[in-house]
Enzyme design. Sequence first.
Site, PDB file in Angstrom:
ATOM      1  N   HIS A 155      -5.372 -10.064  -2.444  1.00  0.00           N
ATOM      2  CA  HIS A 155      -4.048 -10.574  -2.815  1.00  0.00           C
ATOM      3  C   HIS A 155      -3.463 -11.407  -1.686  1.00  0.00           C
ATOM      4  CE1 HIS A 155      -4.252  -8.338  -6.409  1.00  0.00           C
ATOM      5  NE2 HIS A 155      -2.958  -8.146  -6.600  1.00  0.00           N
ATOM      6  N   HIS A 215      -2.132  -1.833   1.073  1.00  0.00           N
ATOM      7  CA  HIS A 215      -3.116  -2.153   2.106  1.00  0.00           C
ATOM      8  C   HIS A 215      -2.664  -1.786   3.526  1.00  0.00           C
ATOM      9  CE1 HIS A 215      -6.051  -4.256  -0.419  1.00  0.00           C
ATOM     10  NE2 HIS A 215      -5.035  -4.824  -1.039  1.00  0.00           N
TER      11      HIS A 215
END
Length: 260
Positions: A155, A215
Amino acid sequence: MAGVDVIVDKFVLLWRISAVRQNFPWLFLVISILGSIIKQLELVPKTYFSNSKNVLNVYFVKVSWGWTLLLLTPFVLISNSTINRSVSFLCRRLLSLVVATAIWYVCTEAFFYIEDVTGECFETDTMDVVTKEFTAKATCRRAGFHWHGYDISGHSFILAYSALFIMEETAPMAYLKTASLPTLLRTVLNLLYVSLNAIVIIWIWMFACTSVYFHDLSHKLLGTMCAILGWHLTYRVWYLNLLSPGLPPQRQPKEQKQRA
């Protein structure tokens, strides 16, 4: 369409500020670092955007490269052909879309591979019981288990890279907004330009959400740095050479010769 013209003018003025263009790549690194600090300190509560099933993530981010190409391909074709009708020039410029897609594909596949070779399959998300039977993420998850590997943020990569790509390829609008164009062509270009800038805003927002909610820091930084590197090696190094797709034109060929 007067309202659209006003919006176009605002965006063109924004992107003509040299400080904005020069510092835009570093914005993503700053967001990534600050977002990770906020995530680590748990300063932001869970929201609608902390759920990966939010509308923007499912219908835009998951297919972000598709949206980028869907809007940018006609813009590149129309804007470049308006400035220079040479077939060889248009083919070269359209190659920038092919190159960008190749960079997207190679990087995302590399991220998947790294996660595969560095990971293990666990029976629970607490990662306390390892299942040796499955040695790949795909088979592990199909079996209903949890895969944990070094997950470079795709992403962070695709959102930053798409935004930088759009910034570069929409540069011709600085000239085209004052050029004499047929009404229909002007309308199409304006709508595409506004849509592309709207997509950039969405990409920045979702990049920030990724930084704050998902993340680890190193995963996001690596993804972001790959995006900046891919942009820099093309638009700041390779595209300055003759044997390349070249940079997007920002004025007519005659003007370029006169200024040279």
